[in-house]
Motif scaffolding. Structure first.
Motif, PDB file in Angstrom:
ATOM      1  N   ARG A 175       0.921  -1.196   0.578  1.00  0.00           N
ATOM      2  CA  ARG A 175      -0.162   0.354   0.293  1.00  0.00           C
ATOM      3  C   ARG A 175       1.013   1.494   0.048  1.00  0.00           C
ATOM      4  NH1 ARG A 175      -2.004   2.654   4.772  1.00  0.00           N
ATOM      5  NH2 ARG A 175      -4.027   4.320   3.728  1.00  0.00           N
ATOM      6  N   GLU A 176       1.631   1.364   0.460  1.00  0.00           N
ATOM      7  CA  GLU A 176       2.474   2.421   0.758  1.00  0.00           C
ATOM      8  C   GLU A 176       3.216   2.418  -0.066  1.00  0.00           C
ATOM      9  OE1 GLU A 176       4.822   3.513   4.303  1.00  0.00           O
ATOM     10  OE2 GLU A 176       3.404   2.760   5.241  1.00  0.00           O
ATOM     11  N   SER A 177       3.686   1.820  -0.665  1.00  0.00           N
ATOM     12  CA  SER A 177       4.670   1.391  -2.505  1.00  0.00           C
ATOM     13  C   SER A 177       3.596   2.581  -3.174  1.00  0.00           C
ATOM     14  CB  SER A 177       5.173   0.576  -2.721  1.00  0.00           C
ATOM     15  OG  SER A 177       4.251  -0.346  -3.292  1.00  0.00           O
ATOM     16  N   GLY A 178       2.300   2.502  -3.291  1.00  0.00           N
ATOM     17  CA  GLY A 178       1.644   3.023  -4.226  1.00  0.00           C
ATOM     18  C   GLY A 178       0.783   1.583  -5.407  1.00  0.00           C
ATOM     19  N   LEU A 179       1.169   0.299  -5.045  1.00  0.00           N
ATOM     20  CA  LEU A 179       0.941  -0.422  -5.962  1.00  0.00           C
ATOM     21  C   LEU A 179      -1.212  -0.832  -5.849  1.00  0.00           C
ATOM     22  CD1 LEU A 179       1.582  -3.111  -7.666  1.00  0.00           C
ATOM     23  CD2 LEU A 179       1.650  -4.806  -5.084  1.00  0.00           C
ATOM     24  N   LEU A 180      -0.779  -0.512  -4.343  1.00  0.00           N
ATOM     25  CA  LEU A 180      -2.265  -0.930  -4.104  1.00  0.00           C
ATOM     26  C   LEU A 180      -3.199   0.429  -3.336  1.00  0.00           C
ATOM     27  CD1 LEU A 180      -2.030  -4.475  -2.122  1.00  0.00           C
ATOM     28  CD2 LEU A 180      -2.721  -3.859  -4.533  1.00  0.00           C
ATOM     29  N   ASP A 181      -4.347   0.490  -3.612  1.00  0.00           N
ATOM     30  CA  ASP A 181      -4.816   2.067  -3.294  1.00  0.00           C
ATOM     31  C   ASP A 181      -5.381   1.524  -1.862  1.00  0.00           C
ATOM     32  OD1 ASP A 181      -7.258   0.692  -3.960  1.00  0.00           O
ATOM     33  OD2 ASP A 181      -7.699   2.763  -5.513  1.00  0.00           O
ATOM     34  N   ASP A 182      -6.214   2.084  -1.587  1.00  0.00           N
ATOM     35  CA  ASP A 182      -7.075   1.693   0.291  1.00  0.00           C
ATOM     36  C   ASP A 182      -7.958   1.377  -0.195  1.00  0.00           C
ATOM     37  OD1 ASP A 182      -5.380   3.970   0.779  1.00  0.00           O
ATOM     38  OD2 ASP A 182      -6.860   5.115   1.843  1.00  0.00           O
ATOM     39  N   ARG A 183      -9.192   1.040  -1.775  1.00  0.00           N
ATOM     40  CA  ARG A 183      -9.968  -0.431  -2.137  1.00  0.00           C
ATOM     41  C   ARG A 183      -9.788  -1.092  -2.155  1.00  0.00           C
ATOM     42  NH1 ARG A 183     -14.671   0.993  -6.610  1.00  0.00           N
ATOM     43  NH2 ARG A 183     -15.008   3.182  -5.026  1.00  0.00           N
ATOM     44  N   ALA A 184      -7.925  -1.498  -2.695  1.00  0.00           N
ATOM     45  CA  ALA A 184      -7.243  -2.716  -3.445  1.00  0.00           C
ATOM     46  C   ALA A 184      -7.333  -3.747  -2.037  1.00  0.00           C
ATOM     47  CB  ALA A 184      -6.027  -2.466  -4.697  1.00  0.00           C
ATOM     48  N   THR A 185      -6.294  -2.907  -0.888  1.00  0.00           N
ATOM     49  CA  THR A 185      -5.820  -2.770  -0.014  1.00  0.00           C
ATOM     50  C   THR A 185      -6.770  -3.314   1.200  1.00  0.00           C
ATOM     51  OG1 THR A 185      -3.869  -1.321  -0.128  1.00  0.00           O
ATOM     52  CG2 THR A 185      -4.786  -2.032   2.505  1.00  0.00           C
ATOM     53  N   LEU A 186      -8.267  -2.886   0.917  1.00  0.00           N
ATOM     54  CA  LEU A 186      -9.193  -3.156   1.482  1.00  0.00           C
ATOM     55  C   LEU A 186      -9.478  -5.171   1.198  1.00  0.00           C
ATOM     56  CD1 LEU A 186     -11.760  -0.413   2.368  1.00  0.00           C
ATOM     57  CD2 LEU A 186      -9.865  -0.942   4.187  1.00  0.00           C
ATOM     58  N   VAL A 187      -9.571  -5.177  -0.074  1.00  0.00           N
ATOM     59  CA  VAL A 187      -9.924  -6.289  -0.660  1.00  0.00           C
ATOM     60  C   VAL A 187      -8.958  -6.916   0.070  1.00  0.00           C
ATOM     61  CG1 VAL A 187     -10.363  -7.158  -2.686  1.00  0.00           C
ATOM     62  CG2 VAL A 187     -11.686  -4.970  -2.856  1.00  0.00           C
ATOM     63  N   ALA A 188      -7.790  -7.228  -0.473  1.00  0.00           N
ATOM     64  CA  ALA A 188      -6.523  -8.086  -0.282  1.00  0.00           C
ATOM     65  C   ALA A 188      -6.388  -8.378   1.264  1.00  0.00           C
ATOM     66  CB  ALA A 188      -5.607  -7.388  -0.501  1.00  0.00           C
ATOM     67  N   VAL A 189      -6.765  -7.910   2.530  1.00  0.00           N
ATOM     68  CA  VAL A 189      -6.817  -7.774   3.389  1.00  0.00           C
ATOM     69  C   VAL A 189      -8.103  -8.851   3.847  1.00  0.00           C
ATOM     70  CG1 VAL A 189      -7.731  -7.339   5.776  1.00  0.00           C
ATOM     71  CG2 VAL A 189      -5.616  -5.896   4.501  1.00  0.00           C
TER      72      VAL A 189
END
Length: 331
Positions: free
Chosen positions: A89-103
């Motif tokens: 997420r911090e690298s910019g690979l994932l935005d917040d929405r994508a990170t929530l899906v991954a979690v």
């Protein structure tokens, strides 16, 4: 301030430190492992190999292959898996929405490790084979349902704008050099160098939040939160004996299992016993969120995004546990 007061204050401070420091140290180690592995996976080009094992989850969810490394790592260590996702997420690979899906997709894999460390060696022997297996199977269904819901959410909600495939996990210290231009030792050294800044940001935040939580839990009695057990048990039609069991289970899983085990076949059927324990899990969210989830998630993500992760996790758990309880008591 009197000398007696100073002694009491020093004693309380020492007790808080004894409680906080081991937790922070343990979590910091797992975060370091997770972030370090994320950087190694990118540096050595391991993502392509790992992706083949997890692509059936990540690709339908429109997530990049790198997320597969975090998903599989979560099966061994939830903290390490979260650390990898935080790095992505911090690298910019994932935005917040994508990170929530991954979690959300991570949920089942976080559950898997507990099968071998807690459920099989501890809980099933306490509950007996029938009730124990039914309970663990029910919890597995809840976790699997949440993971599949995460895949469906990614398929529906994620697109190219939510993932930056040009980003790498190496935000601290610049992009990774081409793996062909670095020796193995250099890749390892650079991965560790990029891990240290992450620890410098997360560990102090963890220490502060955990300290506040410990102080508050020593000041206020959280057992009052279990008062919602009575109406919940009444609504779903459980025996009256379910109320004290739920209250105990909400505060300590092992104690709750030991409390209900001798009542199976007397006050509860096997299904009623499992439903009671699952409801105890819902009630315990209020306590566990305050004592564990908030410090951990805020430490990993910060308060703003950490609150979103907690909200999504809690909502999914309540919904799917409710569905499983309904199935147990009606089907």
């Amino acid at each position: 301030m009197t000398s007696a007061s100073l002694v009491v204050l020093q004693s309380d401070l020492f007790a808080v430190l004894v409680d906080v420091l081991p937790r922070v140290a343990r979590i910091a180690v797992f975060i370091a492992v997770g972030v370090f592995l994320a950087n190694l996976a990118v540096g050595f080009g391991l993502v392509e190999h790992i992706a083949g094992l997890s692509q059936y989850l990540t690709r339908p969810a429109n997530l990049p292959d790198e997320v597969g490394t975090a998903i599989l790592t979560t099966a061994a260590s939830t903290t390490a898996g979260y650390g990898m996702l935080a790095e992505f997420r911090e690298s910019g690979l994932l935005d917040d929405r994508a990170t929530l899906v991954a979690v959300t997709i991570n949920t089942f894999f976080g559950f898997v490790q507990h099968i071998f460390t807690f459920y099989v060696p501890v809980l099933i022997p306490i509950l007996g084979f029938e009730v124990g297996v039914l309970y663990v199977g029910s919890r597995a269904l809840v976790a699997l349902g949440i993971t599949l819901a995460g895949v469906a959410a990614g398929a529906l909600l994620l697109g190219g704008d939510n993932v930056d495939s040009s980003a790498t996990a190496a935000t601290d210290g610049g992009p990774m050099a081409d793996e062909g231009t670095e020796t193995r030792r250099e890749v390892v050294e650079h991965a560790w160098e990029r891990t240290l800044p992450k620890l410098r940001r997360i560990v102090p935040r963890l220490a502060v939040v955990y300290t506040l939580v410990v102080v508050l839990t020593r000041t206020y009695d959280l057992t009052a939160l279990t008062s919602v057990a009575d109406p919940l048990a009444t609504v779903v039609g459980l025996p009256g004996a379910a109320v004290p069991v739920i209250a105990v289970f909400a505060l300590d899983t092992t104690a709750g299992a030991a409390t209900i085990a001798p009542l199976v076949g007397v006050e509860f059927t096997a299904r009623q016993a499992v439903a009671t324990m699952l409801i105890g899990g819902i009630v315990s969210f209020a306590v566990s969120t305050f004592k564990r989830s908030i410090p951990f998630q805020y430490g990993i993500w910060g308060p703003a995004f950490g609150s979103k992760v907690i909200a999504v996790n809690t909502a999914f758990k309540v919904v799917f546990i409710g569905l499983v309880v309904t199935a147990l008591l009606t089907v």
